[in-house]
Design a protein around this motif. Structure first.
Motif, mmCIF file in Angstrom:
data_model
loop_
_atom_site.group_PDB
_atom_site.id
_atom_site.type_symbol
_atom_site.label_atom_id
_atom_site.label_comp_id
_atom_site.label_asym_id
_atom_site.label_seq_id
_atom_site.Cartn_x
_atom_site.Cartn_y
_atom_site.Cartn_z
ATOM 1 N N SER A 139 0.884 -1.051 -0.147
ATOM 2 C CA SER A 139 0.526 -0.293 -0.109
ATOM 3 C C SER A 139 0.590 1.329 -0.255
ATOM 4 O O SER A 139 0.913 1.875 -0.760
ATOM 5 C CB SER A 139 -1.072 -0.138 1.177
ATOM 6 O OG SER A 139 -1.855 0.873 1.174
ATOM 7 N N LEU A 140 1.705 1.569 0.923
ATOM 8 C CA LEU A 140 2.531 2.271 0.750
ATOM 9 C C LEU A 140 3.936 2.842 -0.647
ATOM 10 O O LEU A 140 3.110 3.801 -1.094
ATOM 11 C CB LEU A 140 3.886 2.150 1.681
ATOM 12 C CG LEU A 140 2.987 2.181 3.239
ATOM 13 C CD1 LEU A 140 4.060 2.404 4.765
ATOM 14 C CD2 LEU A 140 2.411 4.276 3.516
ATOM 15 N N ALA A 141 4.068 1.668 -1.433
ATOM 16 C CA ALA A 141 4.501 1.468 -2.650
ATOM 17 C C ALA A 141 3.884 2.331 -2.967
ATOM 18 O O ALA A 141 3.823 2.748 -4.035
ATOM 19 C CB ALA A 141 5.137 0.019 -2.835
ATOM 20 N N ALA A 184 10.054 1.632 -6.920
ATOM 21 C CA ALA A 184 8.672 1.216 -5.882
ATOM 22 C C ALA A 184 7.954 -0.040 -6.762
ATOM 23 O O ALA A 184 7.118 -0.447 -6.152
ATOM 24 C CB ALA A 184 8.086 3.070 -6.167
ATOM 25 N N LEU A 185 8.334 0.512 -8.208
ATOM 26 C CA LEU A 185 7.339 -0.892 -9.010
ATOM 27 C C LEU A 185 8.020 -2.089 -8.376
ATOM 28 O O LEU A 185 7.848 -3.017 -8.570
ATOM 29 C CB LEU A 185 7.766 -1.032 -10.174
ATOM 30 C CG LEU A 185 5.955 0.484 -11.547
ATOM 31 C CD1 LEU A 185 7.207 0.356 -12.690
ATOM 32 C CD2 LEU A 185 4.869 0.561 -10.539
ATOM 33 N N THR A 186 9.483 -2.543 -8.198
ATOM 34 C CA THR A 186 10.144 -3.437 -7.695
ATOM 35 C C THR A 186 9.510 -3.812 -6.753
ATOM 36 O O THR A 186 9.254 -5.040 -6.467
ATOM 37 C CB THR A 186 11.688 -2.887 -7.723
ATOM 38 O OG1 THR A 186 12.214 -2.904 -8.783
ATOM 39 C CG2 THR A 186 12.661 -4.250 -7.553
ATOM 40 N N VAL A 187 9.064 -2.791 -5.681
ATOM 41 C CA VAL A 187 8.254 -3.305 -4.611
ATOM 42 C C VAL A 187 7.703 -3.815 -5.136
ATOM 43 O O VAL A 187 6.475 -5.443 -3.695
ATOM 44 C CB VAL A 187 8.851 -2.538 -3.397
ATOM 45 C CG1 VAL A 187 7.881 -2.707 -2.368
ATOM 46 C CG2 VAL A 187 10.257 -1.716 -3.081
ATOM 47 N N VAL A 188 6.701 -3.219 -5.515
ATOM 48 C CA VAL A 188 4.927 -3.955 -5.488
ATOM 49 C C VAL A 188 5.289 -5.301 -6.385
ATOM 50 O O VAL A 188 4.209 -6.444 -6.353
ATOM 51 C CB VAL A 188 4.195 -3.070 -6.343
ATOM 52 C CG1 VAL A 188 2.769 -3.193 -6.839
ATOM 53 C CG2 VAL A 188 3.776 -1.273 -6.130
ATOM 54 N N GLN A 189 6.022 -5.169 -7.202
ATOM 55 C CA GLN A 189 5.868 -6.561 -8.175
ATOM 56 C C GLN A 189 6.345 -7.873 -7.821
ATOM 57 O O GLN A 189 5.785 -8.522 -7.495
ATOM 58 C CB GLN A 189 6.942 -6.236 -9.398
ATOM 59 C CG GLN A 189 5.958 -5.943 -10.329
ATOM 60 C CD GLN A 189 7.052 -4.956 -11.723
ATOM 61 O OE1 GLN A 189 7.469 -5.419 -11.280
ATOM 62 N NE2 GLN A 189 6.751 -4.293 -12.513
#
Length: 194
Positions: free
Chosen positions: A27-29, A104-109
């Motif tokens: 959620s934060l990412a 941030a996309l790396t975190v979400v993925q």
């Protein structure tokens, strides 16, 4: 491993996360991605080389959190330094935004790719490159939350007031997230050090 990153033999890092931690981090990412913005999509048929030289903004963002993520390069003491800062921003901010979005996309993925265990938690294993992306995003999240909370250095220290907020304080959940992200960031930095 629970609650902190540990180095892996391949130069990456791993951390055990429960389903609530996974949901909070994701959620934060996503909120960070929304704050940073979608970025400029190249126009159909546009010369890729020309896209590399697209100029960005010359003024700092009005949002204090974005201004913290994209600070002035030289300060604003005089007109000459302000002009140099504007010039630097014009040629660097778009690339910096792109890198922050990619991190941030790396975190979400990587969170989306987790396979929860029977207890709903999972072990997140990151490559060295993913670890660097995570480190950038953890830092950006702390800067953003710290700016929103108006955290000072005195408050952040172990004897600071952030650790003594009453449960009734409406800032308490975000302060807890801020402190937790700091612990994750610290252990991830330790895994990346030779």
């Amino acid at each position: 491993m629970a609650g902190h990153f540990e180095a892996t033999p391949d130069g990456g890092a791993a951390v055990a996360l429960d389903e609530v931690e996974i949901a909070i981090l994701r959620s934060l990412a996503v909120q960070l991605l929304e704050l940073i913005g979608p970025g400029e999509e190249p126009t159909e048929g546009e010369d890729p080389l020309a896209a590399l030289f697209t100029e960005g903004p010359s003024e700092p963002p009005a949002d204090p959190a974005l201004a913290r993520l994209f600070p002035e390069a030289y300060g604003d003491e005089d007109r000459e330094l302000r002009a140099a800062s504007a010039e630097f921003r014009r040629f660097t901010e778009n690339d910096l935004r792109t890198r922050k979005r990619e991190d941030a996309l790396t975190v979400v993925q990587s969170l989306d790719a987790l396979s929860p265990a029977g207890d709903g938690g999972a072990v997140l294993a990151l490559t060295a490159d993913q670890s660097r992306g995570w480190l950038g995003t953890l830092n950006d999240l702390r800067l953003t939350i710290g700016t929103r909370l108006e955290v000072s250095e005195e408050e952040e220290g172990e004897d600071g007031s952030l650790y003594r907020l009453p449960d009734s304080d409406p800032r308490k959940p975000m302060v807890m997230a801020y402190l937790w992200l700091g612990a994750l960031q610290e252990t991830l930095v330790e895994t990346l050090m030779p």
